[in-house]
Motif scaffolding. Sequence first.
Motif, PDB file in Angstrom:
ATOM      1  N   VAL A   1      -5.453  23.112  21.507  1.00 26.84           N
ATOM      2  CA  VAL A   1      -4.221  22.550  20.936  1.00 26.84           C
ATOM      3  C   VAL A   1      -3.983  21.161  21.511  1.00 26.84           C
ATOM      4  CG1 VAL A   1      -1.741  22.878  20.606  1.00 26.84           C
ATOM      5  CG2 VAL A   1      -3.237  24.874  20.708  1.00 26.84           C
ATOM      6  N   ILE A   2      -3.827  20.194  20.614  1.00 31.17           N
ATOM      7  CA  ILE A   2      -3.561  18.809  21.018  1.00 31.17           C
ATOM      8  C   ILE A   2      -2.207  18.403  20.428  1.00 31.17           C
ATOM      9  CG2 ILE A   2      -4.383  16.413  20.899  1.00 31.17           C
ATOM     10  CD1 ILE A   2      -7.149  17.534  20.088  1.00 31.17           C
ATOM     11  N   SER A   3      -1.295  17.927  21.272  1.00 33.40           N
ATOM     12  CA  SER A   3       0.013  17.472  20.757  1.00 33.40           C
ATOM     13  C   SER A   3       0.150  15.966  20.889  1.00 33.40           C
ATOM     14  CB  SER A   3       1.154  18.084  21.565  1.00 33.40           C
ATOM     15  OG  SER A   3       1.242  19.442  21.320  1.00 33.40           O
ATOM     16  N   PHE A   4       0.649  15.329  19.855  1.00 36.20           N
ATOM     17  CA  PHE A   4       1.000  13.909  19.900  1.00 36.20           C
ATOM     18  C   PHE A   4       2.516  13.843  20.051  1.00 36.20           C
ATOM     19  CE2 PHE A   4      -2.790  11.403  18.550  1.00 36.20           C
ATOM     20  CZ  PHE A   4      -3.675  12.458  18.362  1.00 36.20           C
ATOM     21  N   LEU A   5       2.973  13.352  21.206  1.00 36.26           N
ATOM     22  CA  LEU A   5       4.409  13.390  21.482  1.00 36.26           C
ATOM     23  C   LEU A   5       4.950  12.030  21.902  1.00 36.26           C
ATOM     24  CD1 LEU A   5       4.513  16.693  23.625  1.00 36.26           C
ATOM     25  CD2 LEU A   5       4.907  16.469  21.170  1.00 36.26           C
ATOM     26  N   ASN A   6       6.163  11.793  21.597  1.00 34.65           N
ATOM     27  CA  ASN A   6       7.044  10.733  22.102  1.00 34.65           C
ATOM     28  C   ASN A   6       8.321  10.832  21.290  1.00 34.65           C
ATOM     29  OD1 ASN A   6       8.485   8.529  22.926  1.00 34.65           O
ATOM     30  ND2 ASN A   6       6.773   7.101  22.876  1.00 34.65           N
ATOM     31  N   PRO A   7       9.420  11.205  21.955  1.00 37.02           N
ATOM     32  CA  PRO A   7      10.657  11.376  21.198  1.00 37.02           C
ATOM     33  C   PRO A   7      11.188  10.084  20.585  1.00 37.02           C
ATOM     34  CG  PRO A   7      10.995  11.842  23.536  1.00 37.02           C
ATOM     35  CD  PRO A   7       9.564  11.512  23.375  1.00 37.02           C
ATOM     36  N   LYS A   8      10.565   8.961  20.893  1.00 38.87           N
ATOM     37  CA  LYS A   8      10.993   7.703  20.256  1.00 38.87           C
ATOM     38  C   LYS A   8      10.372   7.655  18.859  1.00 38.87           C
ATOM     39  CE  LYS A   8      12.442   3.325  20.146  1.00 38.87           C
ATOM     40  NZ  LYS A   8      12.241   3.159  18.712  1.00 38.87           N
ATOM     41  N   GLY A   9      11.237   7.607  17.853  1.00 36.75           N
ATOM     42  CA  GLY A   9      10.755   7.538  16.473  1.00 36.75           C
ATOM     43  C   GLY A   9       9.970   6.253  16.238  1.00 36.75           C
ATOM     44  N   GLY A  10       8.942   6.356  15.410  1.00 44.15           N
ATOM     45  CA  GLY A  10       8.201   5.171  14.995  1.00 44.15           C
ATOM     46  C   GLY A  10       7.104   4.728  15.943  1.00 44.15           C
TER      47      GLY A  10
ATOM     48  N   LEU B   1      11.044  -0.057  24.737  1.00 40.86           N
ATOM     49  CA  LEU B   1      11.903   1.083  24.388  1.00 40.86           C
ATOM     50  C   LEU B   1      11.080   2.350  24.195  1.00 40.86           C
ATOM     51  CD1 LEU B   1      14.481  -0.364  21.856  1.00 40.86           C
ATOM     52  CD2 LEU B   1      14.917   0.540  24.141  1.00 40.86           C
ATOM     53  N   ASP B   2       9.921   2.187  23.577  1.00 40.80           N
ATOM     54  CA  ASP B   2       9.001   3.304  23.368  1.00 40.80           C
ATOM     55  C   ASP B   2       8.561   3.895  24.677  1.00 40.80           C
ATOM     56  OD1 ASP B   2       8.681   3.101  20.685  1.00 40.80           O
ATOM     57  OD2 ASP B   2       6.492   3.194  20.843  1.00 40.80           O
ATOM     58  N   PHE B   3       8.298   2.996  25.615  1.00 43.36           N
ATOM     59  CA  PHE B   3       7.777   3.475  26.885  1.00 43.36           C
ATOM     60  C   PHE B   3       8.840   4.264  27.627  1.00 43.36           C
ATOM     61  CE2 PHE B   3       6.570   3.688  31.197  1.00 43.36           C
ATOM     62  CZ  PHE B   3       5.277   4.162  31.064  1.00 43.36           C
ATOM     63  N   SER B   4      10.075   3.762  27.633  1.00 43.59           N
ATOM     64  CA  SER B   4      11.100   4.491  28.394  1.00 43.59           C
ATOM     65  C   SER B   4      11.353   5.866  27.787  1.00 43.59           C
ATOM     66  CB  SER B   4      12.379   3.673  28.526  1.00 43.59           C
ATOM     67  OG  SER B   4      12.773   3.211  27.275  1.00 43.59           O
ATOM     68  N   ALA B   5      11.263   5.983  26.461  1.00 46.58           N
ATOM     69  CA  ALA B   5      11.466   7.306  25.837  1.00 46.58           C
ATOM     70  C   ALA B   5      10.366   8.279  26.233  1.00 46.58           C
ATOM     71  CB  ALA B   5      11.508   7.157  24.314  1.00 46.58           C
ATOM     72  N   SER B   6       9.173   7.753  26.475  1.00 44.81           N
ATOM     73  CA  SER B   6       8.053   8.644  26.802  1.00 44.81           C
ATOM     74  C   SER B   6       8.239   9.301  28.177  1.00 44.81           C
ATOM     75  CB  SER B   6       6.729   7.880  26.765  1.00 44.81           C
ATOM     76  OG  SER B   6       6.648   7.006  27.865  1.00 44.81           O
TER      77      SER B   6
ATOM     78  N   ALA C   1      -3.132  15.238  30.119  1.00 44.35           N
ATOM     79  CA  ALA C   1      -2.361  14.307  29.285  1.00 44.35           C
ATOM     80  C   ALA C   1      -2.988  12.920  29.332  1.00 44.35           C
ATOM     81  CB  ALA C   1      -0.921  14.247  29.777  1.00 44.35           C
ATOM     82  N   ARG C   2      -2.817  12.184  28.233  1.00 46.31           N
ATOM     83  CA  ARG C   2      -3.294  10.791  28.158  1.00 46.31           C
ATOM     84  C   ARG C   2      -2.265   9.978  27.373  1.00 46.31           C
ATOM     85  NH1 ARG C   2      -6.637  12.932  30.683  1.00 46.31           N
ATOM     86  NH2 ARG C   2      -8.911  12.851  30.607  1.00 46.31           N
ATOM     87  N   PHE C   3      -2.109   8.731  27.749  1.00 54.29           N
ATOM     88  CA  PHE C   3      -1.344   7.812  26.904  1.00 54.29           C
ATOM     89  C   PHE C   3      -2.270   7.265  25.819  1.00 54.29           C
ATOM     90  CE2 PHE C   3       1.681   7.694  30.405  1.00 54.29           C
ATOM     91  CZ  PHE C   3       2.883   7.548  29.726  1.00 54.29           C
ATOM     92  N   LEU C   4      -1.701   7.008  24.652  1.00 54.16           N
ATOM     93  CA  LEU C   4      -2.429   6.342  23.570  1.00 54.16           C
ATOM     94  C   LEU C   4      -1.630   5.093  23.184  1.00 54.16           C
ATOM     95  CD1 LEU C   4      -4.378   6.031  21.118  1.00 54.16           C
ATOM     96  CD2 LEU C   4      -2.868   7.600  19.869  1.00 54.16           C
ATOM     97  N   ILE C   5      -2.273   3.935  23.305  1.00 55.30           N
ATOM     98  CA  ILE C   5      -1.580   2.700  22.901  1.00 55.30           C
ATOM     99  C   ILE C   5      -1.744   2.537  21.394  1.00 55.30           C
ATOM    100  CG2 ILE C   5      -1.353   0.205  23.202  1.00 55.30           C
ATOM    101  CD1 ILE C   5      -2.343   0.527  26.055  1.00 55.30           C
ATOM    102  N   ASN C   6      -0.597   2.541  20.722  1.00 56.30           N
ATOM    103  CA  ASN C   6      -0.560   2.547  19.272  1.00 56.30           C
ATOM    104  C   ASN C   6       0.048   1.240  18.768  1.00 56.30           C
ATOM    105  OD1 ASN C   6      -0.807   3.825  16.776  1.00 56.30           O
ATOM    106  ND2 ASN C   6      -0.077   5.753  17.668  1.00 56.30           N
ATOM    107  N   ARG C   7      -0.240   0.887  17.531  1.00 55.09           N
ATOM    108  CA  ARG C   7       0.273  -0.351  16.912  1.00 55.09           C
ATOM    109  C   ARG C   7       0.047  -1.541  17.855  1.00 55.09           C
ATOM    110  NH1 ARG C   7       5.896   1.007  14.095  1.00 55.09           N
ATOM    111  NH2 ARG C   7       5.369  -0.979  13.147  1.00 55.09           N
ATOM    112  N   LYS C   8      -1.206  -1.583  18.348  1.00 47.74           N
ATOM    113  CA  LYS C   8      -1.587  -2.573  19.362  1.00 47.74           C
ATOM    114  C   LYS C   8      -1.689  -3.963  18.741  1.00 47.74           C
ATOM    115  CE  LYS C   8      -5.321  -2.547  22.740  1.00 47.74           C
ATOM    116  NZ  LYS C   8      -6.512  -1.780  23.116  1.00 47.74           N
ATOM    117  N   VAL C   9      -1.041  -4.937  19.370  1.00 44.43           N
ATOM    118  CA  VAL C   9      -1.126  -6.329  18.895  1.00 44.43           C
ATOM    119  C   VAL C   9      -1.754  -7.174  19.996  1.00 44.43           C
ATOM    120  CG1 VAL C   9       0.713  -6.397  17.170  1.00 44.43           C
ATOM    121  CG2 VAL C   9       1.294  -6.552  19.576  1.00 44.43           C
ATOM    122  N   ASN C  10      -2.336  -8.290  19.595  1.00 44.11           N
ATOM    123  CA  ASN C  10      -2.983  -9.144  20.590  1.00 44.11           C
ATOM    124  C   ASN C  10      -1.958  -9.984  21.336  1.00 44.11           C
ATOM    125  OD1 ASN C  10      -5.596  -8.420  20.717  1.00 44.11           O
ATOM    126  ND2 ASN C  10      -6.245  -9.747  19.021  1.00 44.11           N
ATOM    127  N   GLN C  11      -1.164  -9.328  22.123  1.00 41.67           N
ATOM    128  CA  GLN C  11      -0.098  -9.988  22.890  1.00 41.67           C
ATOM    129  C   GLN C  11      -0.357  -9.628  24.347  1.00 41.67           C
ATOM    130  OE1 GLN C  11       2.796 -11.089  23.912  1.00 41.67           O
ATOM    131  NE2 GLN C  11       3.979 -11.877  22.186  1.00 41.67           N
TER     132      GLN C  11
END
Length: 220
Positions: free
Chosen positions: A17-26, A124-129, A147-157
């Motif tokens: 079982v693999i769960s993708f979680l973060n209570p921050k929407g989006g 904001l995403d990070f603090s919700a996690s 557990a692992r973090f996944l960096i999503n919607r990654k921009v070249n910043q």
Amino acid sequence: MYTQIHFCTKKVCFMRVISFLNPKGGSGKTTAVINVATCLSRKGLNVAVVDTDPQMSLTNWNESGKAQFDVYTAASEKDVYEVRKGLKDYDYVVIDGAGSLSVITSAAVMVSDLVIISVTPSPLDFSASGSVVTVLEAQAFNRPVDARFLINRKVNQATMLRVLKDSIANTGIKVFKTGITQRQVYVKTILDGETVFETSDSGAKGEIEVLTNEILATFE
Ligand SMILES: Nc1ncnc2c1ncn2[C@@H]1O[C@H](COP(=O)(O)OP(=O)(O)OP(=O)(O)O)[C@@H](O)[C@H]1O
Ligand SMILES: [Mg+2]
């Protein structure tokens, strides 16, 4: 409630079982779940996805029935607690977390072999996690969950990414080397009830493929 009952016919069952979680929407959970689950299924694995979001975005995405995996809807935390028993005949069960902090997040951690915390470079995403990390720490007293973090919607910043990576390092939880880049193809395919695998975008397909291999490698 689950619409199908499965009986394990194999001598030994290795359902994970693999769960993708973060209570921050989006934070990109549903988009990642749909593409990673499709990639697992294309490898010949038997995959179920459990939609725990009251907005049922994953279930709605599959209205046209194009999913290459079975879709279940969990209406309450009770349904989440039952996945190990009810869906034991699958190779992989992927849980799409809700976009708000709820008992479902704790239930998902309890039944998971791997928790993937999806974060974008937004602070904001990070603090919700942090709430997921707290549940993982509490759970570790009974049965530690990988557990692992996944960096999503990654921009070249570069600066934003460095800040995010520093914040992740402070938690002591590892991060996948492969992130999911911010690309229009993810938005468009989800709107069309499809995945990046129905497109010719080799960049997107390649990163999902490499990420999925990284996910599978955590079980070796
Ligand atoms: N890699 C990406 N590139 C571009 N847009 C993306 C990417 N991932 C997700 N998005 C967009 O960001 C928005 C939120 O994504 P998604 O619905 O997957 O997040 P979520 O974490 O499941 O949200 P919720 O918590 O509300 O369920 C959507 O509009 C989606 O199309
Ligand atoms: Mg979602």
